[in-house]
Design an enzyme around this catalytic site. Structure first.
Site, mmCIF file in Angstrom:
data_model
loop_
_atom_site.group_PDB
_atom_site.id
_atom_site.type_symbol
_atom_site.label_atom_id
_atom_site.label_comp_id
_atom_site.label_asym_id
_atom_site.label_seq_id
_atom_site.Cartn_x
_atom_site.Cartn_y
_atom_site.Cartn_z
ATOM 1 N N ASP A 274 0.739 -1.147 0.138
ATOM 2 C CA ASP A 274 0.042 0.002 0.178
ATOM 3 C C ASP A 274 0.904 1.405 0.120
ATOM 4 O O ASP A 274 2.092 1.047 0.164
ATOM 5 C CB ASP A 274 -1.163 0.002 1.067
ATOM 6 C CG ASP A 274 -0.367 0.157 2.536
ATOM 7 O OD1 ASP A 274 1.023 0.573 2.744
ATOM 8 O OD2 ASP A 274 -1.035 0.385 3.496
ATOM 9 N N ILE A 275 0.362 2.366 -0.171
ATOM 10 C CA ILE A 275 0.890 3.603 -0.223
ATOM 11 C C ILE A 275 1.144 4.394 1.283
ATOM 12 O O ILE A 275 0.139 4.318 1.926
ATOM 13 C CB ILE A 275 0.147 4.545 -1.303
ATOM 14 C CG1 ILE A 275 0.176 4.044 -2.534
ATOM 15 C CG2 ILE A 275 0.881 6.013 -1.268
ATOM 16 C CD1 ILE A 275 -0.974 4.704 -3.603
ATOM 17 N N ASN B 98 -4.177 12.547 0.810
ATOM 18 C CA ASN B 98 -5.534 12.764 0.283
ATOM 19 C C ASN B 98 -5.815 14.126 0.874
ATOM 20 O O ASN B 98 -6.746 15.221 0.503
ATOM 21 C CB ASN B 98 -6.544 11.863 0.687
ATOM 22 C CG ASN B 98 -6.610 10.855 -0.585
ATOM 23 O OD1 ASN B 98 -6.709 11.185 -1.780
ATOM 24 N ND2 ASN B 98 -7.277 9.608 -0.111
ATOM 25 N N HIS C 36 -9.177 14.480 -2.804
ATOM 26 C CA HIS C 36 -9.195 13.027 -3.408
ATOM 27 C C HIS C 36 -8.975 12.811 -4.906
ATOM 28 O O HIS C 36 -8.630 11.665 -5.361
ATOM 29 C CB HIS C 36 -10.619 12.650 -3.112
ATOM 30 C CG HIS C 36 -10.829 12.571 -1.556
ATOM 31 N ND1 HIS C 36 -10.372 11.295 -0.833
ATOM 32 C CD2 HIS C 36 -11.434 13.363 -0.562
ATOM 33 C CE1 HIS C 36 -10.661 11.269 0.425
ATOM 34 N NE2 HIS C 36 -11.161 12.718 0.761
ATOM 35 N N ASP D 239 -6.722 10.097 -6.325
ATOM 36 C CA ASP D 239 -7.091 9.115 -7.302
ATOM 37 C C ASP D 239 -5.982 8.943 -8.398
ATOM 38 O O ASP D 239 -5.581 7.747 -8.969
ATOM 39 C CB ASP D 239 -8.580 9.407 -8.157
ATOM 40 C CG ASP D 239 -9.577 9.139 -7.075
ATOM 41 O OD1 ASP D 239 -9.421 8.522 -5.897
ATOM 42 O OD2 ASP D 239 -10.655 9.375 -7.427
ATOM 43 N N GLU E 141 -5.990 1.944 -0.736
ATOM 44 C CA GLU E 141 -4.689 2.195 -1.144
ATOM 45 C C GLU E 141 -3.960 1.000 -1.377
ATOM 46 O O GLU E 141 -2.587 0.937 -1.562
ATOM 47 C CB GLU E 141 -4.043 3.468 -0.572
ATOM 48 C CG GLU E 141 -3.743 2.894 0.981
ATOM 49 C CD GLU E 141 -4.869 3.145 1.841
ATOM 50 O OE1 GLU E 141 -4.304 3.243 3.035
ATOM 51 O OE2 GLU E 141 -5.982 3.282 1.447
#
Length: 310
Positions: free
Chosen positions: A173-174, A181, A186, A190, A217
């Site tokens: 994941d990030i 965000n 957002h 994305d 994520e």
């Protein structure tokens, strides 16, 4: 009344005598087989002569006649037998042997044009297949979604168990994505997800890997026939590519760019191990990678959970 009904029917109808002579034939039948009318001129003619003389629409007239003859010989009713003509038309054919009491007195043939029906069925199948494919994709990144990953795991697990080969799973994941965000919004979030997805796809392009958006994520990569060393090598390539891309992330506590953390699980499947465990254990390894500093790889160990960090 019967004669009027047959002559005006929208189905192609022909009735033969036991000697295979035409007793009744209507215009619709003639139109279907491209036989010039009027139909009454063919009464008394042998039906095989009728087909041989006027069968340009049949792909293989000889085979068609052979099928008809075998059907008549067996005297077994047939319903909805599909016949495709050279012009693309599709007809459903019924055959009924006619008896009066126990006396066999002839054959009844009926052809119905089902071309549009078959086309509609084909279109519906295509639409359903497209919908099914869309339901297996993540709308944002274009990757496979969690549902399709679950299905692929079943397939790969069964194969690996049968062949006694390793199966690896990467879950990454990030880092600090919520902060990303909150900082950039957002919409930009994305775009970041799509960028990371594209990096993962580019790294595994030539590999037999199944890349999916796991949720939020998080991303997952299923690696069939990949041992732990190969999984680590793949994970490190993705981690480096993400870091080197230099996506600005001022809210990150590590670098001022986007990074990822990766958890790895490798197993040789067996009946004693539930397939879903590969996800759970990769998740534990991912948690360990994040706990010990992020922007790193952690490998799940059966002896000590996630004790190997890269």
């Amino acid at each position: 009344m019967f004669s009027v009904m047959v002559q005006n029917a929208k189905t192609g109808t022909m009735i033969e005598t036991p000697e295979r002579e035409v007793a009744v034939i209507n215009q619709t039948f003639c139109d279907m087989f491209d036989i010039p009318g009027p139909p009454n001129q063919y009464v008394g003619l042998k039906s095989n002569q009728l087909f041989l003389s006027h069968a340009p629409m049949l792909k293989d007239p000889a085979r068609f006649l052979k099928t008809v003859e075998s059907t008549v010989y067996s005297k077994e009713s047939i319903v909805d037998e599909e016949i495709t003509f050279i012009n693309g038309k599709i007809y459903a054919r019924d055959y009924i042997p006619i008896y009066e009491g126990h006396v066999y007195i002839g054959h009844y043939w009926e052809y119905r044009d089902i071309t549009e029906k078959k086309k509609a069925e084909c279109d519906l199948r295509k639409a359903n297949k497209k919908l099914e494919m869309l339901s297996m994709k993540d709308g944002l990144t274009g990757l496979n979604n969690r549902r399709s990953l679950d299905k692929q795991l079943e397939i790969e697990w069964e194969y690996a168990q049968k062949e006694k080969e390793p199966l690896s799973f990467l879950l990454f994941d990030i880092d600090y994505f919520k902060a990303y965000n909150d900082t950039y919004g957002h919409i930009q979030g994305d775009e970041c997800l799509k960028e990371v997805a594209n990096i993962a796809k580019s790294v595994v392009f030539d590999e037999p890997a199944f890349v999916a958006r796991y949720g939020g994520e998080e991303f997952g990569i299923l690696l069939p026939r990949a041992n732990q060393y190969e999984a680590i090598k793949m994970a490190e390539a993705i981690r480096q590519q993400v870091e080197q891309r230099g996506i600005i992330h001022q809210a990150s506590d590590l670098f001022k760019c986007v990074t990822i953390s990766v958890g790895i699980m490798t197993v040789v499947p067996s009946e004693n191990i539930p397939p879903i465990s590969i996800f759970h254990q990769a998740d534990q390894a991912l948690y360990e990678a994040k706990r010990t500093g992020r922007n790193r790889i952690s490998v799940y160990s059966h002896h000590k959970e996630a004790d190997s960090n890269v």
